[in-house]
Write a protein that holds these residues in place. Sequence first.
Motif, PDB file in Angstrom:
ATOM      1  N   GLY A  21      35.597  28.926  25.974  1.00 15.56           N
ATOM      2  CA  GLY A  21      35.632  29.088  27.420  1.00 15.56           C
ATOM      3  C   GLY A  21      35.803  30.554  27.768  1.00 15.56           C
ATOM      4  O   GLY A  21      36.140  31.382  26.914  1.00 15.56           O
ATOM      5  N   HIS A  22      35.567  30.848  29.028  1.00 13.94           N
ATOM      6  CA  HIS A  22      35.652  32.236  29.500  1.00 13.94           C
ATOM      7  C   HIS A  22      36.315  32.283  30.860  1.00 13.94           C
ATOM      8  O   HIS A  22      36.233  31.323  31.632  1.00 13.94           O
ATOM      9  N   ALA A  23      36.923  33.419  31.146  1.00 12.99           N
ATOM     10  CA  ALA A  23      37.481  33.669  32.478  1.00 12.99           C
ATOM     11  C   ALA A  23      37.412  35.163  32.750  1.00 12.99           C
ATOM     12  O   ALA A  23      37.700  35.978  31.864  1.00 12.99           O
ATOM     13  N   PRO A  24      37.036  35.537  33.962  1.00 13.63           N
ATOM     14  CA  PRO A  24      37.075  36.956  34.304  1.00 13.63           C
ATOM     15  C   PRO A  24      38.530  37.409  34.437  1.00 13.63           C
ATOM     16  O   PRO A  24      39.410  36.619  34.789  1.00 13.63           O
ATOM     17  N   VAL A  25      38.770  38.659  34.153  1.00 13.64           N
ATOM     18  CA  VAL A  25      40.101  39.228  34.355  1.00 13.64           C
ATOM     19  C   VAL A  25      40.241  39.503  35.840  1.00 13.64           C
ATOM     20  O   VAL A  25      39.414  40.187  36.443  1.00 13.64           O
ATOM     21  N   ALA A  26      41.273  38.929  36.446  1.00 11.52           N
ATOM     22  CA  ALA A  26      41.497  39.091  37.878  1.00 11.52           C
ATOM     23  C   ALA A  26      42.147  40.434  38.193  1.00 11.52           C
ATOM     24  O   ALA A  26      41.883  41.026  39.237  1.00 11.52           O
ATOM     25  N   ARG A  27      42.986  40.905  37.277  1.00  9.74           N
ATOM     26  CA  ARG A  27      43.706  42.166  37.496  1.00  9.74           C
ATOM     27  C   ARG A  27      44.042  42.775  36.147  1.00  9.74           C
ATOM     28  O   ARG A  27      44.479  42.067  35.243  1.00  9.74           O
ATOM     29  N   ALA A  28      43.838  44.071  36.028  1.00  6.76           N
ATOM     30  CA  ALA A  28      44.252  44.805  34.833  1.00  6.76           C
ATOM     31  C   ALA A  28      44.555  46.235  35.255  1.00  6.76           C
ATOM     32  O   ALA A  28      43.726  46.893  35.885  1.00  6.76           O
ATOM     33  N   GLU A  29      45.739  46.682  34.930  1.00  6.85           N
ATOM     34  CA  GLU A  29      46.171  48.044  35.256  1.00  6.85           C
ATOM     35  C   GLU A  29      46.958  48.594  34.083  1.00  6.85           C
ATOM     36  O   GLU A  29      47.588  47.838  33.352  1.00  6.85           O
ATOM     37  N   PHE A  30      46.929  49.891  33.945  1.00  7.77           N
ATOM     38  CA  PHE A  30      47.778  50.516  32.949  1.00  7.77           C
ATOM     39  C   PHE A  30      48.234  51.874  33.449  1.00  7.77           C
ATOM     40  O   PHE A  30      47.637  52.456  34.349  1.00  7.77           O
ATOM     41  N   SER A  31      49.315  52.352  32.854  1.00  8.36           N
ATOM     42  CA  SER A  31      49.792  53.698  33.162  1.00  8.36           C
ATOM     43  C   SER A  31      50.380  54.289  31.891  1.00  8.36           C
ATOM     44  O   SER A  31      50.740  53.575  30.966  1.00  8.36           O
ATOM     45  N   GLY A  32      50.456  55.584  31.862  1.00 13.34           N
ATOM     46  CA  GLY A  32      50.955  56.319  30.708  1.00 13.34           C
ATOM     47  C   GLY A  32      50.083  57.537  30.495  1.00 13.34           C
ATOM     48  O   GLY A  32      48.953  57.595  30.997  1.00 13.34           O
ATOM     49  N   THR A  33      50.595  58.508  29.789  1.00 15.60           N
ATOM     50  CA  THR A  33      49.832  59.730  29.566  1.00 15.60           C
ATOM     51  C   THR A  33      49.344  59.875  28.134  1.00 15.60           C
ATOM     52  O   THR A  33      48.463  60.676  27.859  1.00 15.60           O
ATOM     53  N   GLU A  34      49.943  59.122  27.222  1.00 10.50           N
ATOM     54  CA  GLU A  34      49.522  59.085  25.826  1.00 10.50           C
ATOM     55  C   GLU A  34      49.423  57.622  25.420  1.00 10.50           C
ATOM     56  O   GLU A  34      50.137  56.771  25.955  1.00 10.50           O
ATOM     57  N   LEU A  35      48.563  57.319  24.478  1.00 11.46           N
ATOM     58  CA  LEU A  35      48.337  55.943  24.059  1.00 11.46           C
ATOM     59  C   LEU A  35      49.651  55.233  23.723  1.00 11.46           C
ATOM     60  O   LEU A  35      49.877  54.100  24.134  1.00 11.46           O
ATOM     61  N   ALA A  36      50.539  55.909  23.017  1.00 13.35           N
ATOM     62  CA  ALA A  36      51.798  55.287  22.597  1.00 13.35           C
ATOM     63  C   ALA A  36      52.748  55.009  23.761  1.00 13.35           C
ATOM     64  O   ALA A  36      53.705  54.256  23.603  1.00 13.35           O
ATOM     65  N   SER A  37      52.480  55.573  24.935  1.00 20.67           N
ATOM     66  CA  SER A  37      53.374  55.356  26.079  1.00 20.67           C
ATOM     67  C   SER A  37      52.771  54.459  27.154  1.00 20.67           C
ATOM     68  O   SER A  37      53.344  54.308  28.229  1.00 20.67           O
ATOM     69  N   VAL A  38      51.633  53.851  26.865  1.00 19.57           N
ATOM     70  CA  VAL A  38      50.947  53.045  27.875  1.00 19.57           C
ATOM     71  C   VAL A  38      51.679  51.724  28.111  1.00 19.57           C
ATOM     72  O   VAL A  38      52.115  51.063  27.174  1.00 19.57           O
ATOM     73  N   THR A  39      51.803  51.372  29.377  1.00 16.63           N
ATOM     74  CA  THR A  39      52.286  50.057  29.796  1.00 16.63           C
ATOM     75  C   THR A  39      51.276  49.511  30.802  1.00 16.63           C
ATOM     76  O   THR A  39      50.435  50.257  31.309  1.00 16.63           O
ATOM     77  N   GLY A  40      51.363  48.231  31.079  1.00 15.36           N
ATOM     78  CA  GLY A  40      50.413  47.691  32.041  1.00 15.36           C
ATOM     79  C   GLY A  40      50.523  46.196  32.202  1.00 15.36           C
ATOM     80  O   GLY A  40      51.481  45.565  31.753  1.00 15.36           O
ATOM     81  N   VAL A  41      49.502  45.640  32.844  1.00 17.84           N
ATOM     82  CA  VAL A  41      49.467  44.208  33.115  1.00 17.84           C
ATOM     83  C   VAL A  41      48.015  43.725  33.125  1.00 17.84           C
ATOM     84  O   VAL A  41      47.121  44.465  33.524  1.00 17.84           O
ATOM     85  N   VAL A  42      47.825  42.492  32.636  1.00 20.34           N
ATOM     86  CA  VAL A  42      46.522  41.831  32.685  1.00 20.34           C
ATOM     87  C   VAL A  42      46.781  40.422  33.204  1.00 20.34           C
ATOM     88  O   VAL A  42      47.695  39.737  32.725  1.00 20.34           O
ATOM     89  N   GLU A  43      45.968  39.990  34.186  1.00 15.55           N
ATOM     90  CA  GLU A  43      46.123  38.650  34.735  1.00 15.55           C
ATOM     91  C   GLU A  43      44.780  37.926  34.792  1.00 15.55           C
ATOM     92  O   GLU A  43      43.744  38.543  35.061  1.00 15.55           O
ATOM     93  N   VAL A  44      44.837  36.622  34.547  1.00 15.29           N
ATOM     94  CA  VAL A  44      43.680  35.736  34.618  1.00 15.29           C
ATOM     95  C   VAL A  44      44.082  34.544  35.480  1.00 15.29           C
ATOM     96  O   VAL A  44      45.181  34.008  35.324  1.00 15.29           O
ATOM     97  N   ARG A  45      43.188  34.132  36.360  1.00 10.23           N
ATOM     98  CA  ARG A  45      43.439  32.948  37.190  1.00 10.23           C
ATOM     99  C   ARG A  45      42.971  31.691  36.439  1.00 10.23           C
ATOM    100  O   ARG A  45      41.814  31.605  36.024  1.00 10.23           O
ATOM    101  N   VAL A  46      43.872  30.744  36.290  1.00  9.58           N
ATOM    102  CA  VAL A  46      43.560  29.510  35.565  1.00  9.58           C
ATOM    103  C   VAL A  46      42.363  28.800  36.204  1.00  9.58           C
ATOM    104  O   VAL A  46      41.500  28.268  35.503  1.00  9.58           O
ATOM    105  N   ALA A  47      42.273  28.801  37.524  1.00  9.56           N
ATOM    106  CA  ALA A  47      41.178  28.119  38.219  1.00  9.56           C
ATOM    107  C   ALA A  47      39.813  28.717  37.899  1.00  9.56           C
ATOM    108  O   ALA A  47      38.785  28.076  38.105  1.00  9.56           O
ATOM    109  N   GLU A  48      39.778  29.947  37.363  1.00 10.22           N
ATOM    110  CA  GLU A  48      38.509  30.603  37.028  1.00 10.22           C
ATOM    111  C   GLU A  48      38.109  30.425  35.573  1.00 10.22           C
ATOM    112  O   GLU A  48      37.079  30.933  35.141  1.00 10.22           O
TER     113      GLU A  48
END
Length: 177
Positions: A35-62
């Motif tokens: 199955g597949h679902a589009p990513v509804a939201r994805a964000e990240f922050s940080g200045t170097e790869l090792a310091s990146v944080t973020g969020v990814v969300e998928v809607r179950v209905a999709e």
Amino acid sequence: MGPAAAGAQAVTAAPLRHGEVSFAMAATTVNDFVGHAPVARAEFSGTELASVTGVVEVRVAEMRTGIGLRDSHMRNAMRADSFPTIRFELTGVAPGDPHGDTTSVAFTGNLTIRGVTKAVRVPGTVVLRASGAEVTASFPVDMREYGIAPPSRFFGAVRVLPVTQITAQLEFANQED
């Protein structure tokens, strides 16, 4: 990019250009399916790869498997009306040595499915280019750990196995693209 130390690669926050999550499920006596679902939201922050944080969300209905009745059973099992979003909160990245523009990583964070949150460590890769970043991660999820009973039909003769292979592919584009 040059001979930067692992994790010291500079990153720039960029908007999501494209994102998709796929889930491969195995079943008894019927064909396995993806199955597949589009990513509804994805964000990240940080200045170097090792310091990146973020969020990814998928809607179950999709989430779609290609068969409407199966999709309906899946949404019911996941209680999409009460828990409409699957969320991964990225709390850390452990980068390996870069190979050109690609770095193997381990993403750590909290995965929330159907209201249950578990700490996870997910292997993946990050490709950093001037035009943006591509992120891929793939990992197994045991639905039972999130309170989801794998669907079964016909008195258990047809069962979906409890472990699902999740693959996420995200593409972020720099502002000037």
